[in-house]
Design an enzyme around this catalytic site. Structure first.
Site, PDB file in Angstrom:
ATOM      1  N   PRO A   2       0.820  -1.215   0.000  1.00  0.00           N
ATOM      2  CA  PRO A   2       0.000   0.000   0.000  1.00  0.00           C
ATOM      3  C   PRO A   2       0.856   1.267   0.000  1.00  0.00           C
ATOM      4  O   PRO A   2       1.659   1.485   0.892  1.00  0.00           O
ATOM      5  CB  PRO A   2      -0.798  -0.101   1.296  1.00  0.00           C
ATOM      6  CG  PRO A   2      -0.499  -1.444   1.865  1.00  0.00           C
ATOM      7  CD  PRO A   2       0.771  -1.909   1.268  1.00  0.00           C
ATOM      8  N   GLU A   3       0.705   2.073  -1.029  1.00  0.00           N
ATOM      9  CA  GLU A   3       1.317   3.398  -1.095  1.00  0.00           C
ATOM     10  C   GLU A   3       0.164   4.394  -1.075  1.00  0.00           C
ATOM     11  O   GLU A   3      -0.973   3.995  -0.822  1.00  0.00           O
ATOM     12  CB  GLU A   3       2.171   3.512  -2.371  1.00  0.00           C
ATOM     13  CG  GLU A   3       3.259   2.446  -2.424  1.00  0.00           C
ATOM     14  CD  GLU A   3       4.106   2.482  -3.694  1.00  0.00           C
ATOM     15  OE1 GLU A   3       4.233   3.559  -4.288  1.00  0.00           O
ATOM     16  OE2 GLU A   3       4.641   1.432  -4.075  1.00  0.00           O
ATOM     17  N   HIS A  92      -4.381 -14.273  10.233  1.00  0.00           N
ATOM     18  CA  HIS A  92      -3.546 -13.072  10.425  1.00  0.00           C
ATOM     19  C   HIS A  92      -4.359 -11.849  10.838  1.00  0.00           C
ATOM     20  O   HIS A  92      -3.995 -10.722  10.537  1.00  0.00           O
ATOM     21  CB  HIS A  92      -2.740 -12.748   9.167  1.00  0.00           C
ATOM     22  CG  HIS A  92      -1.926 -13.891   8.663  1.00  0.00           C
ATOM     23  ND1 HIS A  92      -0.905 -14.435   9.406  1.00  0.00           N
ATOM     24  CD2 HIS A  92      -1.984 -14.606   7.518  1.00  0.00           C
ATOM     25  CE1 HIS A  92      -0.366 -15.433   8.722  1.00  0.00           C
ATOM     26  NE2 HIS A  92      -1.011 -15.559   7.581  1.00  0.00           N
ATOM     27  N   ARG A 112       2.409 -10.096   7.246  1.00  0.00           N
ATOM     28  CA  ARG A 112       3.833  -9.857   7.515  1.00  0.00           C
ATOM     29  C   ARG A 112       4.088  -9.005   8.754  1.00  0.00           C
ATOM     30  O   ARG A 112       5.211  -8.854   9.170  1.00  0.00           O
ATOM     31  CB  ARG A 112       4.503  -9.233   6.289  1.00  0.00           C
ATOM     32  CG  ARG A 112       5.576 -10.138   5.723  1.00  0.00           C
ATOM     33  CD  ARG A 112       6.017  -9.694   4.349  1.00  0.00           C
ATOM     34  NE  ARG A 112       5.131 -10.188   3.330  1.00  0.00           N
ATOM     35  CZ  ARG A 112       5.357 -10.060   2.028  1.00  0.00           C
ATOM     36  NH1 ARG A 112       6.424  -9.434   1.618  1.00  0.00           N
ATOM     37  NH2 ARG A 112       4.533 -10.563   1.153  1.00  0.00           N
TER      38      ARG A 112
END
Length: 274
Positions: A2-3, A92, A112
């Site tokens: 994500p940017e 997660h 992550r």
DNA sequence: ATGCAGTCCTGTAAGC
DNA sequence: TGCTTACAGGACTGCA
């Protein structure tokens, strides 16, 4: 990954689903994120209502009716969505905010665990925290400070674009796309740019980011918007991830090189090293 | 001050 | 087929 365009999409999706909704309960996962969740935050949040959802760089800021702010970074694989409370819980899942009414919940998922969620007491502390590390938003970057930051540095353009204090919100994908649009090589040093090139890069950053926002960002792997929908800009990428493919401008083969510790995709013909 | 390398983290994919 | 290894990269730390 994500940017800015992806984070903006998440915020736009979450806004109508979240603003005016009250937190009824908070569930915290076992495993810690980049920055640990403080145990006192859960009880503090129960009964609070979301009043506003906004973005600064790649950071999400959710304002609450007691002036506190929930500050969220999605890292690499973070997913921040409002989901049906009855729907199956994905793996997660690290934080879950039940919304009053019982129909929906705000979920933070991150395989992550590079992301983080923190609670700040007020606007001033958020401004101190984010303001210290973030430069201007990519739209209408002030000309002079930007030129000074680039031309006054011996760092290469890739490193400069990834530096959040130079421009906020650009990551590896859109740095490569902006350099391609401006026809600049990623290893070119900032101090070697002409003023014309600085301006071209400035406009390229803005144009690329705006187009990506319009397409709801790029889904390369994990990214989804605030309602779980994927992005579409991955189909419009011209450099990033196109190693071995033909340049859309000249037909040359797109090359990949490691610059500033990141894979950098560019056209060796259109983007000459200088 | 400046710029760079190393660190975290795990799913995916390539390599033997 | 099954194991090991490399890779992806945003923010941050520590070192030269």
């Amino acid at each position: 990954m994500p940017e800015l365009p992806e984070v903006e999409t998440v915020v736009r999706d979450l806004r109508p689903l979240l603003v005016g909704r009250t937190i009824a309960g908070v569930e915290v996962g076992e495993r810690k994120l980049r920055r640990p969740w403080n145990a006192t935050w859960g009880p503090t949040l129960v009964g609070r209502t979301f009043t506003l959802a906004r973005r600064r760089g790649k950071w999400i800021v959710l304002e609450l009716d007691d002036d506190r702010r929930m500050v969220v970074h999605l890292g690499m694989t973070g997913q921040f969505t409002v989901a049906d409370a009855m729907s199956e819980r994905p793996d997660h899942l690290h934080l879950c905010f039940a919304l009053q009414g019982g129909d929906a919940e705000l979920r933070y998922r991150d395989s992550r665990r590079f992301g983080s969620i923190e609670l700040f007491p007020d606007e001033a502390t958020v401004v101190d925290y984010l303001g210290a590390k973030l430069g201007p938003e990519p739209f209408d970057i002030p000309t002079k400070p930007f030129a000074a930051a680039l031309q006054g540095s011996s760092r290469n353009l890739k490193a400069l674009l990834l530096d959040q204090s130079v421009v906020a919100g650009v990551g590896n994908i859109y740095a490569d796309e902006a350099l391609f649009a401006a026809k600049l090589h990623p290893t070119t040093r900032g101090c070697d740019l002409t003023s014309r090139q600085v301006n071209k890069l400035r406009e390229a950053i803005s144009t690329v980011i705006l187009k990506a926002v319009a397409s709801r960002g790029s889904t390369i792997r994990d990214y989804v918007g605030g309602s779980g929908l994927r992005g579409e800009y991955q189909h419009e990428l011209t450099a990033y991830g196109r190693t071995g493919e033909a340049c859309v401008r000249c037909g040359a083969v797109i090359t990949v090189l490691r610059v500033a510790g990141r894979s950098s995709h560019f056209c060796p013909v259109c983007q000459k090293a200088q």
